[in-house]
Design a protein around this motif. Sequence first.
Motif, mmCIF file in Angstrom:
data_model
loop_
_atom_site.group_PDB
_atom_site.id
_atom_site.type_symbol
_atom_site.label_atom_id
_atom_site.label_comp_id
_atom_site.label_asym_id
_atom_site.label_seq_id
_atom_site.Cartn_x
_atom_site.Cartn_y
_atom_site.Cartn_z
ATOM 1 N N ALA A 25 28.902 38.971 46.308
ATOM 2 C CA ALA A 25 29.219 38.460 44.969
ATOM 3 C C ALA A 25 30.371 37.455 45.033
ATOM 4 O O ALA A 25 30.329 36.400 44.396
ATOM 5 C CB ALA A 25 29.581 39.618 44.047
ATOM 6 N N MET A 26 31.387 37.779 45.826
ATOM 7 C CA MET A 26 32.533 36.869 45.959
ATOM 8 C C MET A 26 32.090 35.560 46.616
ATOM 9 O O MET A 26 32.441 34.470 46.155
ATOM 10 C CB MET A 26 33.627 37.564 46.777
ATOM 11 C CG MET A 26 34.883 36.759 46.977
ATOM 12 S SD MET A 26 34.764 35.719 48.461
ATOM 13 C CE MET A 26 36.474 35.268 48.728
ATOM 14 N N THR A 85 44.066 42.894 42.899
ATOM 15 C CA THR A 85 43.416 42.828 41.578
ATOM 16 C C THR A 85 43.557 44.095 40.738
ATOM 17 O O THR A 85 43.340 44.065 39.545
ATOM 18 C CB THR A 85 41.918 42.498 41.729
ATOM 19 O OG1 THR A 85 41.349 43.382 42.694
ATOM 20 C CG2 THR A 85 41.704 41.054 42.146
ATOM 21 N N ASP A 95 30.117 33.483 44.053
ATOM 22 C CA ASP A 95 30.958 32.883 43.008
ATOM 23 C C ASP A 95 31.825 31.746 43.567
ATOM 24 O O ASP A 95 32.046 30.736 42.900
ATOM 25 C CB ASP A 95 31.839 33.953 42.348
ATOM 26 C CG ASP A 95 31.022 34.865 41.443
ATOM 27 O OD1 ASP A 95 29.817 34.593 41.244
ATOM 28 O OD2 ASP A 95 31.582 35.856 40.931
ATOM 29 N N THR A 131 38.684 33.463 42.615
ATOM 30 C CA THR A 131 37.887 32.532 41.800
ATOM 31 C C THR A 131 38.644 32.190 40.509
ATOM 32 O O THR A 131 38.730 31.027 40.128
ATOM 33 C CB THR A 131 36.528 33.173 41.471
ATOM 34 O OG1 THR A 131 36.733 34.561 41.200
ATOM 35 C CG2 THR A 131 35.553 33.036 42.618
ATOM 36 N N GLY A 174 38.870 41.765 51.107
ATOM 37 C CA GLY A 174 38.670 42.966 51.930
ATOM 38 C C GLY A 174 38.662 42.664 53.419
ATOM 39 O O GLY A 174 39.533 41.940 53.918
ATOM 40 N N THR A 215 42.540 38.529 49.155
ATOM 41 C CA THR A 215 42.567 39.305 47.914
ATOM 42 C C THR A 215 41.897 40.654 48.124
ATOM 43 O O THR A 215 40.808 40.734 48.703
ATOM 44 C CB THR A 215 41.853 38.540 46.778
ATOM 45 O OG1 THR A 215 42.365 37.206 46.727
ATOM 46 C CG2 THR A 215 42.072 39.218 45.437
ATOM 47 N N VAL A 216 42.594 41.701 47.647
ATOM 48 C CA VAL A 216 42.077 43.072 47.773
ATOM 49 C C VAL A 216 42.311 43.810 46.457
ATOM 50 O O VAL A 216 43.019 43.313 45.584
ATOM 51 C CB VAL A 216 42.787 43.830 48.924
ATOM 52 C CG1 VAL A 216 42.487 43.188 50.272
ATOM 53 C CG2 VAL A 216 44.295 43.877 48.701
HETATM 54 P P1 A2P Z 1 38.088 43.152 41.497
HETATM 55 O O1 A2P Z 1 39.071 44.249 41.733
HETATM 56 O O2 A2P Z 1 38.369 42.362 40.276
HETATM 57 O O3 A2P Z 1 36.658 43.607 41.589
HETATM 58 P P2 A2P Z 1 35.492 44.677 46.925
HETATM 59 O O4 A2P Z 1 36.250 45.802 47.571
HETATM 60 O O5 A2P Z 1 34.676 45.044 45.746
HETATM 61 O O6 A2P Z 1 34.740 43.820 47.907
HETATM 62 O O7 A2P Z 1 36.638 43.747 46.335
HETATM 63 C C1 A2P Z 1 37.622 43.167 47.131
HETATM 64 C C2 A2P Z 1 38.325 42.139 46.290
HETATM 65 O O8 A2P Z 1 37.396 41.108 45.940
HETATM 66 C C3 A2P Z 1 38.838 42.708 44.991
HETATM 67 O O9 A2P Z 1 40.118 42.172 44.757
HETATM 68 C C4 A2P Z 1 37.818 42.245 43.978
HETATM 69 O O10 A2P Z 1 38.334 42.064 42.680
HETATM 70 C C5 A2P Z 1 37.415 40.902 44.547
HETATM 71 N N1 A2P Z 1 36.089 40.489 44.086
HETATM 72 C C6 A2P Z 1 35.000 41.269 43.911
HETATM 73 N N2 A2P Z 1 33.958 40.555 43.475
HETATM 74 C C7 A2P Z 1 34.399 39.274 43.371
HETATM 75 C C8 A2P Z 1 33.786 38.048 42.949
HETATM 76 N N3 A2P Z 1 32.519 38.004 42.553
HETATM 77 N N4 A2P Z 1 34.529 36.936 42.979
HETATM 78 C C9 A2P Z 1 35.826 36.965 43.362
HETATM 79 N N5 A2P Z 1 36.464 38.091 43.758
HETATM 80 C C10 A2P Z 1 35.764 39.231 43.761
#
Ligand code: A2P
Length: 269
Positions: A235-236, A193, A239, A204, A128, A155-156
């Motif tokens: 959370a990201m 995603t 992890d 991850t 994001g 990654t979004v």
């Molecule tokens: P996902 O679509 O599988 O939830 P957010 O807008 O919720 O912050 O998410 C932005 C990106 O980060 C999305 O692609 C999301 O994947 C991914 N994401 C969310 N939580 C995690 C996590 N715990 N570890 C890795 N990637 C994550």
Amino acid sequence: MNDAAPAATLVAPKGYNLEEVTWVHHWTDSLFSFRCTRSPALRFTSGQFAMIGLVVEGKPLVRAYSMVSPAWEEHLEFLSIKVANGPLTSRLQHIKVGEHVLIGQKPVGTLITDNLLPGRNLWMLATGTGLAPFMSLLRDPEVYDRYERVIIAHTVREVAELAYRDYLTTELAQHELLGEMVREKMIYLPAVTREAFPIQGRITTRLEAGTAERDAGVARLDPAHDRVMICGSEAMNADCKTLLEARGFVEGNNSEPGTYVVEKAFVTK
Ligand code: A2P
């Protein structure tokens, strides 16, 4: 400011500069960027963040925002989400060229090259708006001086949220001063995603499987050689930390450099 008063009648609260908005770009319904003027007195290191915002009811309403612009740039640029009922972003999303924003005078942060030990490849893991500090670092020549490869893995959820995609895909490689280093060293790994896209899945998952390294064309992540910067949701971040520490990476900070550093992508309501 959100009121329409001209700058001359606005007074910056202590600790802030009042800067004029010079450019606004809306990526999606929930994501936008803007630029403003920069006081020559404002010093920061690429990758840091500052408190920024608006004067609301006579008081500063500010949140932490990473600078998107590099330290050498004359203007400042920021990337923000829009939250309909968020105290700051519900207002900031309507900002127009010629209006004014508050910029805190003391940028700080851990996502700076000095907090990492020297290494071979630098991985930047962003989700994001966590891309923001890396946009700054990716335009800092020092980053390219220190590493053989600089990999930006953004990654979004949806394709439209890949802010700066065209810039990272084509424009940056043509930059007058940075272009050569970028062409030689920078690898952009956009991933999505929740929609179809050439690279799919969480960072991850892709690092666990080794597909992130395969897509980048580099060796598996190794603390003996590689360095990592992380900026995403809580959370990201958590992890990614677990994954890296299981492989022997050690967190660096402003007092001791390590093999990885992490900062929250500020969810600025
Ligand atoms: P996902 O679509 O599988 O939830 P957010 O807008 O919720 O912050 O998410 C932005 C990106 O980060 C999305 O692609 C999301 O994947 C991914 N994401 C969310 N939580 C995690 C996590 N715990 N570890 C890795 N990637 C994550």
